[in-house]
Design a protein around this motif. Structure first.
Motif, short mmCIF file in Angstrom:
data_model
loop_
_atom_site.label_atom_id
_atom_site.label_comp_id
_atom_site.label_asym_id
_atom_site.label_seq_id
_atom_site.Cartn_x
_atom_site.Cartn_y
_atom_site.Cartn_z
N LYS A 1 0.86 -1.17 0.00
CA LYS A 1 0.00 0.00 0.00
C LYS A 1 0.90 1.22 0.00
CE LYS A 1 -3.55 2.29 2.75
NZ LYS A 1 -4.30 2.29 4.01
N GLY A 2 0.77 2.04 -1.03
CA GLY A 2 1.60 3.24 -1.10
C GLY A 2 3.08 2.93 -1.15
N GLY A 3 3.46 1.81 -1.72
CA GLY A 3 4.87 1.46 -1.85
C GLY A 3 5.44 0.71 -0.66
N ARG A 4 4.68 0.60 0.43
CA ARG A 4 5.15 -0.13 1.61
C ARG A 4 4.29 -1.37 1.84
NH1 ARG A 4 6.09 4.00 6.55
NH2 ARG A 4 3.93 4.59 6.10
N MET A 5 4.88 -2.35 2.48
CA MET A 5 4.17 -3.59 2.77
C MET A 5 3.08 -3.37 3.83
SD MET A 5 5.64 -6.15 1.11
CE MET A 5 7.17 -6.57 0.28
N ILE A 6 1.97 -4.06 3.66
CA ILE A 6 0.94 -4.05 4.70
C ILE A 6 1.33 -5.07 5.76
CG2 ILE A 6 -1.46 -4.58 5.23
CD1 ILE A 6 -2.23 -3.53 2.50
N LEU A 7 1.31 -4.65 7.02
CA LEU A 7 1.66 -5.51 8.13
C LEU A 7 0.41 -6.12 8.79
CD1 LEU A 7 3.84 -6.51 10.25
CD2 LEU A 7 3.19 -4.49 11.57
N LEU A 8 -0.64 -5.34 8.86
CA LEU A 8 -1.84 -5.75 9.61
C LEU A 8 -3.09 -5.37 8.85
CD1 LEU A 8 -3.44 -6.53 12.27
CD2 LEU A 8 -3.05 -4.17 13.01
N GLU A 9 -4.05 -6.27 8.84
CA GLU A 9 -5.35 -5.97 8.24
C GLU A 9 -6.46 -6.43 9.19
OE1 GLU A 9 -7.43 -6.08 3.84
OE2 GLU A 9 -5.82 -7.48 4.31
N VAL A 10 -7.35 -5.50 9.51
CA VAL A 10 -8.52 -5.79 10.35
C VAL A 10 -9.72 -5.82 9.43
CG1 VAL A 10 -9.95 -4.98 12.26
CG2 VAL A 10 -7.46 -4.74 12.38
N LYS A 11 -10.37 -6.99 9.34
CA LYS A 11 -11.44 -7.19 8.35
C LYS A 11 -12.79 -7.43 9.02
CE LYS A 11 -8.48 -9.41 4.84
NZ LYS A 11 -8.34 -10.63 3.99
N VAL B 1 3.44 -11.18 7.70
CA VAL B 1 4.79 -11.16 8.25
C VAL B 1 5.69 -12.12 7.45
CG1 VAL B 1 4.06 -10.58 10.59
CG2 VAL B 1 4.12 -12.98 9.90
N THR B 2 6.91 -12.29 7.93
CA THR B 2 7.79 -13.35 7.42
C THR B 2 8.08 -14.30 8.57
OG1 THR B 2 9.71 -11.94 7.86
CG2 THR B 2 8.87 -11.98 5.59
N MET B 3 8.36 -15.57 8.22
CA MET B 3 8.66 -16.55 9.24
C MET B 3 9.83 -17.43 8.81
SD MET B 3 6.15 -19.39 10.99
CE MET B 3 5.35 -18.23 12.08
N CYS B 4 10.69 -17.73 9.77
CA CYS B 4 11.87 -18.57 9.50
C CYS B 4 11.44 -20.03 9.31
CB CYS B 4 12.87 -18.45 10.65
SG CYS B 4 14.29 -19.56 10.49
N ASP B 5 11.92 -20.66 8.24
CA ASP B 5 11.54 -22.05 7.96
C ASP B 5 12.32 -23.05 8.83
OD1 ASP B 5 14.06 -21.90 6.83
OD2 ASP B 5 13.37 -22.13 4.77
N ASN B 6 13.23 -22.50 9.68
CA ASN B 6 13.99 -23.39 10.57
C ASN B 6 13.54 -23.28 12.04
OD1 ASN B 6 16.39 -25.18 11.19
ND2 ASN B 6 16.98 -23.35 12.36
N CYS B 7 13.47 -22.04 12.57
CA CYS B 7 13.16 -21.87 14.00
C CYS B 7 11.79 -21.25 14.26
CB CYS B 7 14.24 -21.04 14.69
SG CYS B 7 14.27 -19.30 14.19
N GLY B 8 11.12 -20.78 13.21
CA GLY B 8 9.78 -20.20 13.38
C GLY B 8 9.77 -18.75 13.79
N GLU B 9 10.94 -18.09 13.87
CA GLU B 9 11.01 -16.67 14.23
C GLU B 9 10.16 -15.83 13.27
OE1 GLU B 9 12.82 -13.10 16.18
OE2 GLU B 9 12.10 -15.12 16.72
N VAL B 10 9.39 -14.89 13.84
CA VAL B 10 8.54 -14.00 13.05
C VAL B 10 9.21 -12.65 12.91
CG1 VAL B 10 6.36 -12.71 13.10
CG2 VAL B 10 6.37 -15.15 13.64
N ASP B 11 9.13 -12.06 11.70
CA ASP B 11 9.72 -10.74 11.46
C ASP B 11 8.82 -9.96 10.51
OD1 ASP B 11 11.61 -8.62 11.51
OD2 ASP B 11 13.24 -10.08 11.73
N VAL B 12 9.24 -8.75 10.17
CA VAL B 12 8.42 -7.88 9.31
C VAL B 12 8.42 -8.39 7.86
CG1 VAL B 12 8.67 -5.83 10.74
CG2 VAL B 12 10.41 -6.34 9.02
N PRO B 13 7.39 -8.03 7.08
CA PRO B 13 7.28 -8.58 5.72
C PRO B 13 8.39 -8.17 4.76
CG PRO B 13 5.59 -6.91 6.13
CD PRO B 13 6.22 -7.22 7.44
N SER B 14 9.01 -7.00 4.99
CA SER B 14 10.04 -6.54 4.06
C SER B 14 11.31 -7.39 4.11
CB SER B 14 10.40 -5.07 4.36
OG SER B 14 10.90 -4.95 5.68
#
Length: 552
Positions: free
Chosen positions: A16-26, A85-98
């Protein structure tokens, strides 16, 4: 099977506007029993964006933030809360989508891949996501009281998986970031409110959050200390490009911190837009804060203090005179203010008057009928006898969370009355603190979590008044209130003073409220009273530091 195989992969066009969306409330709605507190809420939050939420007490702000955190009992009745978000395929750590495609910083082995997580669904990544959602709650410090500042922060880092030298280095950086280098070894319970909030902030930042939720983070603080915490939020969260959603009873703070604002009213989105424009329109919806005029005959003396002192021994500072030679008289049915900067001795003096702590020396007399009670003497015939007629509402008040409002107002405080009479008395008291008769009827059978913070505060005030005290002491009564609620509480104080013939002592850094409510006020500096007079007279002698501390 890898950790994120069950989680929907997000399309890279989710921007959205060139930046990743982190959260959506639907299409989110939330009911507590028959009470609809949120209705069809829709919005999205970009990575790095700061979103403000405004609304009067009871609008649904705190319920929404609790829902976004994933707190038990706040699941949507309808709709979804989706984190991208992004998630590590080894340890499951969650981080920002970028960070899609980058190496995981936590384990150093796995790769971060885009995923979407339904916070209230059964997605496998929910547990790991919740660990990366930081929150600061109003009136709640959530610290280990007997541990030092650095120990509190290290505990949070250990929980986040950091160890040894690395954890210590990060803790020291966080302490420097929140400007608490001078308090590293101090015990948490001995810190001021503003210092505690900064420790909470450091503990939350230790999580390396993907989002920071701040629900009235400075609600109980004086304006000067609140400004320091707001600046810390700016430097530690906003400038670090961490997404944040913030609510505050000071709309101007929301305007300063946020890029965009959502205005909630009765659980619905009334307006979304530029923060300054929405805040300006929101503020114009309030009535002017005018001096209340109610004719009340001030009677004879109720309280007499002469040369009251309270001394403490401190390892760092030696003998501390928290209250130093205070003399004053307070009259029956008077509304008396105690004002001053943080650390002036206001709360200590209020606790002495309330019989919570004894003075170190001096004379304190409290009138019961025609008899004067010596409050410096312990026992059922002296201080214990008078304390029954004094009620005090502290900043950190607490209601029984799993009991109804009716129970909190009656049985919880030992008020044993026949069923219908108890209900009638509870209704009458709720109306006296600003609820309409219809609102009072509705909330009697609700639980505290179903109320807004402002509503809970008024219930706590009702809990004090229902005991029919002669003297009511309120410590920072307007901490988390919006201007509308402040007006209602001011009116309810005057109303109960007139109808129930009560004497009020109000300890506050909110000078506007004192000007609006109090008949007289005492200004404290360094444990001493420097002037007693009408609030307007007190304002004239305030220093620039005091004016800043009191929001003038």
């Amino acid at each position: 099977m890898s950790l994120n195989q069950k989680i929907t992969v997000v399309d890279s066009t989710n921007k959205k506007g060139g930046r990743m969306i982190l959260l959506e409330v639907k299409n989110v709605s939330k009911r507590f029993g028959d009470n609809l507190v949120l209705k069809n809420i829709n919005f999205s939050l970009e990575e790095g964006e700061v979103l403000g939420i405004l609304g009067r007490s009871g609008a649904g702000k705190s319920v929404l933030l609790h829902m976004l955190r994933g707190m038990e009992g706040y699941e949507p009745t309808e709709g979804k809360v989706i984190y991208y978000v992004t998630m590590c395929d080894n340890c499951g750590e969650v981080d920002v989508p970028s960070k899609d495609g980058q190496r995981c910083e936590k384990c150093g082995k796995g790769t971060l891949s885009k995923t979407s997580i339904d916070l209230w669904g059964d997605d496998e990544g929910v547990y790991n996501l919740k660990k990366k959602i930081a929150i600061m709650l109003q009136r709640t410090f959530a610290l280990y009281g007997e541990k030092s500042v650095i120990e509190n922060i290290l505990e949070s880092l250990y929980s986040a998986g950091f160890e040894g030298k690395e954890a210590v280095e990060i803790a020291l950086k966080l302490i420097k970031m929140v400007k608490l280098e001078h308090r590293i070894t101090h015990i948490a319970r001995d810190l001021s409110g503003g210092e505690k909030q900064r420790v909470v902030l450091a503990r939350q930042l230790a999580k390396k959050p993907v989002i920071f939720l701040a629900d009235e983070p400075t609600g109980t603080l004086d304006p000067k200390t609140a400004k320091l915490v707001h600046e810390t939020l700016k430097n530690a969260v906003v400038k670090k490009n961490i997404s944040m959603i913030v609510t505050s009873h000071w709309p101007e703070v929301v305007a300063q911190l946020s890029n965009r604002v959502i205005w909630l009213e009765n659980g619905e989105v009334k307006k979304v837009g530029d923060s300054k424009e929405v805040v300006e329109e929101f503020m114009s919806s309030f009535k002017e804060f005018k001096k209340l005029e109610m004719e009340v005959e001030i009677k004879e003396k109720q309280i007499v203090l002469e040369n009251i002192e309270k001394r403490y021994c401190s390892v760092d500072r030696g003998v501390v005179h928290a209250v130093n030679g205070v003399s004053l008289d307070i009259y029956e049915k008077e509304i008396f203010g105690i004002v001053g900067t943080s650390g002036a001795g206001k709360t200590t003096l209020a606790k002495i008057i309330g019989g919570v702590i004894p003075p170190s020396r001096g004379k304190y007399l409290f009138r019961l009928g025609e008899e004067w009670i010596d409050m410096t003497k312990p026992g059922p015939m002296y201080r214990g006898r008078a304390k029954r007629y004094i009620s005090m509402l502290f900043q950190e008040y607490a209601l029984y969370p799993y009991r109804t409002v009716l129970y909190n107002l009656t049985e919880a405080i030992g008020l044993e009355l026949p069923g219908e009479f108890a209900r009638m008395k509870a209704l009458h008291t709720l109306i006296s603190v600003g609820f309409t008769e219809e609102e009072a009827e509705k909330i009697l059978d609700k639980y505290p979590k179903e109320l807004s913070v402002g509503e809970r505060h008024r219930v706590a005030l009702a809990q004090v008044l229902i005991k029919e005290p002669r003297v009511v002491i309120l410590d920072e009564p307007t901490g988390t209130m919006d201007p509308f609620t402040r007006n209602m509480v001011a009116e309810s104080i005057h109303k109960s003073r007139k109808e129930l013939e009560q004497t009020y002592i109000i300890v506050s850094h909110d000078m506007d409220f004192v000007l609006n409510v109090c008949d007289r006020a005492a200004l404290m500096r360094d444990g001493k009273i420097v002037k007693i007079g009408k609030p307007e007279e007190i304002v004239k002698i305030l220093t620039e530091e005091e004016k800043e501390d009191m929001g003038l």
